[in-house]
Enzyme design. Structure first.
Site, mmCIF file in Angstrom:
data_model
loop_
_atom_site.group_PDB
_atom_site.id
_atom_site.type_symbol
_atom_site.label_atom_id
_atom_site.label_comp_id
_atom_site.label_asym_id
_atom_site.label_seq_id
_atom_site.Cartn_x
_atom_site.Cartn_y
_atom_site.Cartn_z
ATOM 1 C CD GLU A 190 -3.427 -0.408 5.994
ATOM 2 O OE1 GLU A 190 -3.378 -1.507 6.576
ATOM 3 O OE2 GLU A 190 -2.518 0.043 5.287
ATOM 4 N N PRO A 222 -9.639 -4.149 5.793
ATOM 5 C CG PRO A 222 -11.468 -5.613 5.716
ATOM 6 C CD PRO A 222 -10.048 -5.501 6.210
ATOM 7 N N GLY A 235 -3.201 26.822 -13.278
ATOM 8 C CA GLY A 235 -2.064 27.186 -14.116
ATOM 9 C C GLY A 235 -0.758 26.867 -13.402
ATOM 10 N N GLY A 236 0.257 27.696 -13.637
ATOM 11 C CA GLY A 236 1.594 27.448 -13.076
ATOM 12 C C GLY A 236 1.610 27.446 -11.560
ATOM 13 N N GLY A 285 -2.234 -1.531 -0.237
ATOM 14 C CA GLY A 285 -2.562 -2.406 -1.370
ATOM 15 C C GLY A 285 -2.801 -1.556 -2.608
HETATM 16 C C1 LIG Z 1 4.400 6.564 1.651
HETATM 17 C C2 LIG Z 1 4.241 5.110 1.923
HETATM 18 C C3 LIG Z 1 3.854 4.691 3.187
HETATM 19 C C4 LIG Z 1 3.736 3.327 3.481
HETATM 20 N N1 LIG Z 1 3.431 2.939 4.755
HETATM 21 C C5 LIG Z 1 3.513 1.627 5.081
HETATM 22 C C6 LIG Z 1 3.404 1.199 6.440
HETATM 23 O O1 LIG Z 1 3.188 1.999 7.356
HETATM 24 N N2 LIG Z 1 3.556 -0.121 6.717
HETATM 25 C C7 LIG Z 1 3.808 -1.050 5.749
HETATM 26 O O2 LIG Z 1 3.943 -2.214 6.076
HETATM 27 N N3 LIG Z 1 3.892 -0.677 4.439
HETATM 28 C C8 LIG Z 1 3.769 0.630 4.093
HETATM 29 N N4 LIG Z 1 3.893 1.015 2.784
HETATM 30 C C9 LIG Z 1 4.136 0.001 1.759
HETATM 31 C C10 LIG Z 1 2.981 -0.187 0.781
HETATM 32 O O3 LIG Z 1 1.893 -0.831 1.385
HETATM 33 C C11 LIG Z 1 3.550 -0.950 -0.422
HETATM 34 O O4 LIG Z 1 4.408 -0.043 -1.116
HETATM 35 C C12 LIG Z 1 2.468 -1.476 -1.352
HETATM 36 O O5 LIG Z 1 1.749 -2.518 -0.741
HETATM 37 C C13 LIG Z 1 3.040 -1.980 -2.682
HETATM 38 O O6 LIG Z 1 4.111 -2.863 -2.471
HETATM 39 P P1 LIG Z 1 5.506 -2.633 -3.265
HETATM 40 O O7 LIG Z 1 5.878 -1.216 -3.088
HETATM 41 O O8 LIG Z 1 6.461 -3.666 -2.844
HETATM 42 O O9 LIG Z 1 5.120 -2.819 -4.782
HETATM 43 P P2 LIG Z 1 5.164 -4.236 -5.604
HETATM 44 O O10 LIG Z 1 4.445 -5.277 -4.833
HETATM 45 O O11 LIG Z 1 6.575 -4.489 -5.991
HETATM 46 O O12 LIG Z 1 4.314 -3.846 -6.877
HETATM 47 C C14 LIG Z 1 4.879 -3.268 -8.096
HETATM 48 C C15 LIG Z 1 3.765 -3.209 -9.148
HETATM 49 O O13 LIG Z 1 3.334 -4.535 -9.462
HETATM 50 C C16 LIG Z 1 1.907 -4.606 -9.357
HETATM 51 N N5 LIG Z 1 1.489 -5.949 -8.982
HETATM 52 C C17 LIG Z 1 1.851 -6.646 -7.876
HETATM 53 N N6 LIG Z 1 1.248 -7.864 -7.871
HETATM 54 C C18 LIG Z 1 0.480 -7.912 -8.990
HETATM 55 C C19 LIG Z 1 -0.369 -8.910 -9.572
HETATM 56 N N7 LIG Z 1 -0.555 -10.080 -8.958
HETATM 57 N N8 LIG Z 1 -1.015 -8.611 -10.725
HETATM 58 C C20 LIG Z 1 -0.824 -7.413 -11.331
HETATM 59 N N9 LIG Z 1 -0.010 -6.446 -10.843
HETATM 60 C C21 LIG Z 1 0.627 -6.695 -9.707
HETATM 61 C C22 LIG Z 1 1.542 -3.583 -8.306
HETATM 62 O O14 LIG Z 1 0.180 -3.204 -8.392
HETATM 63 C C23 LIG Z 1 2.503 -2.447 -8.674
HETATM 64 O O15 LIG Z 1 1.962 -1.707 -9.739
HETATM 65 C C24 LIG Z 1 3.980 2.370 2.452
HETATM 66 C C25 LIG Z 1 4.331 2.802 1.174
HETATM 67 C C26 LIG Z 1 4.485 4.138 0.906
HETATM 68 C C27 LIG Z 1 4.934 4.552 -0.470
#
Ligand SMILES: Cc1cc2nc3c(=O)[nH]c(=O)nc-3n(C[C@H](O)[C@H](O)[C@H](O)COP(=O)(O)OP(=O)(O)OC[C@H]3O[C@@H](n4cnc5c(N)ncnc54)[C@H](O)[C@@H]3O)c2cc1C
Length: 385
Positions: A248, A246, A345-346, A370
């Protein structure tokens, strides 16, 4: 409407930060943007300003203020200036809660002074190449050695904010298989020293936005983590993660609202200066309507973010309320920043302009901490659906 969330102390802190950003950050920011990270010595500067110790009890070198409001002011001020403090947010918002809430007295004495001084920078590693939204599916393992002195850590993590420069990383790993009726059981949090043999940093990921924070891949090959570096009890890690999510999510909601407010500010300035067809862009009715609509959305997001902040400080913010605040504020920011960019704009597409960087930085707010879809799942469950 008068805002009641901040008092005189917060406003004095705001002024200090604003001056610091003006003199120490703005002149160096373009270079950091090109480098793809802030220099390590900048974190020491933030530490000297006291930013890492606000919530840390005085006996460990902090200010002992049990409130997230100073962090919220920091978020507003960095967004307002169109800059960021690199991965400092991950150090404090993602790393610190686990040290404070789960650390034993001995661990706090060992770790917190260096956390506050910026000598040890932290990151949190949950996500893996194969699993993000579904954290219970993680496959990194930590096996307790036969003599019980250490865990043997194996696996890989990705997308770890601050992961390239971090000195310690809180790693989530499986210590036991899931139970048939509880997939979340069996995950443990380890505070891993990044200099241990077998620990390695992979690529620093080339991101669309948030270019000044280092986001990296991590790999563990038989890393021997002393058992004294386990945080909390074995197998209860998922429960601990749930306790901090919560906070975060509120911090992401707050950042998104502040980005939307900054976008309106940048656009309002820009349309006054820019002349088209012999008149300021601000003079077109469409411009006024667009900015008015954006301002109304920002006002609503600010009210939600402030209310969630008060609830967090009072220890009352529920998982569903945090998810709702994150969903709402990040969706508002997405709409508002896009509309404000359009008014540039651009020039809005050119990184020299802060609105372009905001546009790119904002996109991840609906994904990390999340996704919006996961936020909707949490809210719907709370509604009994
Ligand atoms: C810049 C950046 C910084 C980050 N920093 C951290 C960090 O410090 N520590 C860390 O641990 N992680 C970090 N993350 C990871 C981030 O929390 C995850 O990318 C995020 O939780 C989504 O997981 P995923 O990328 O595996 O997507 P996926 O889980 O593969 O999701 C792909 C798609 O499926 C959808 N989806 C998934 N499950 C369902 C469902 N049940 N119903 C409907 N749709 C669904 C998702 O919403 C998404 O649209 C970071 C990510 C980024 C891009």
């Amino acid at each position: 409407m008068r805002r009641t969330v901040f008092n005189e102390d917060h406003e004095a802190f705001r002024q200090t930060l604003r001056d610091f950003i003006e003199t120490e950050v703005v002149p160096r920011y373009d270079q950091w943007f090109v480098d793809g990270q802030v220099p390590r010595d900048f974190y020491k500067q933030l530490a000297e300003l006291g930013l890492f110790g606000i919530e840390v009890p005085e006996e460990y070198g902090g200010a002992g203020i049990d409130s997230f409001k100073f962090a919220a002011v920091q978020t507003e001020e960095t967004m307002r200036a169109g800059v960021s403090f690199g991965a400092a947010g991950a150090h404090v918002a993602l790393g610190l809660p686990y040290l404070l809430e789960l650390g034993t007295e001995e661990q706090k004495r060992r770790w917190l002074p260096d956390f506050v001084s910026g000598d040890t920078m932290y990151a949190l590693a949950m996500t893996e190449p194969g699993t993000g939204s579904d954290l219970a599916g993680m496959s990194t393992t930590a096996r307790l050695s036969d003599d019980g002195s250490h865990y043997v850590l194996n696996g890989a993590k990705t997308f770890i904010t601050g992961g390239v420069l971090a000195d310690r990383v809180i790693v989530c790993a499986r210590t036991s298989p899931p139970k048939p009726d509880d997939r979340r059981y069996g995950i443990t949090l380890l505070n891993v020293d990044t200099t241990l043999p077998g620990y390695s940093v992979g690529r620093k990921l080339d991101k669309l936005g948030l270019r000044t924070s280092d986001t990296g891949e991590l790999a563990f090959a038989d890393v021997k983590v002393p058992v004294e570096d386990r945080l909390g009890e074995e197998d209860k890690g998922f429960y601990y993660l749930g306790m901090n999510l919560p906070k975060e999510r509120l911090s992401i909601a707050y950042g998104a609202y502040a980005q939307a407010a900054a976008a309106v500010r940048f656009a309002t300035q820009y349309v006054r200066d820019r002349k088209v067809f012999g008149q300021a862009v601000a003079s077109f009715q469409n411009t006024k309507f667009e900015l008015a609509a954006c301002q109304a959305e920002v006002d609503a997001a600010q009210a939600v973010a402030d209310r969630a902040l008060e609830a967090l400080d009072a220890g009352e913010l529920t998982a569903a309320e945090a998810a709702s605040a994150k969903l709402f504020c990040t969706e508002v920011a997405h709409r508002v920043i896009d509309r404000c960019l359009q008014l540039h704009g651009g020039y809005g597409f050119i990184n020299e302009y802060p609105i372009a960087r905001l546009y790119a930085d904002n996109r991840v707010n609906r994904i990390y901490g999340g996704t919006s879809e996961v936020m909707k799942m949490i809210i719907a469950k709370d509604m009994g659906l």
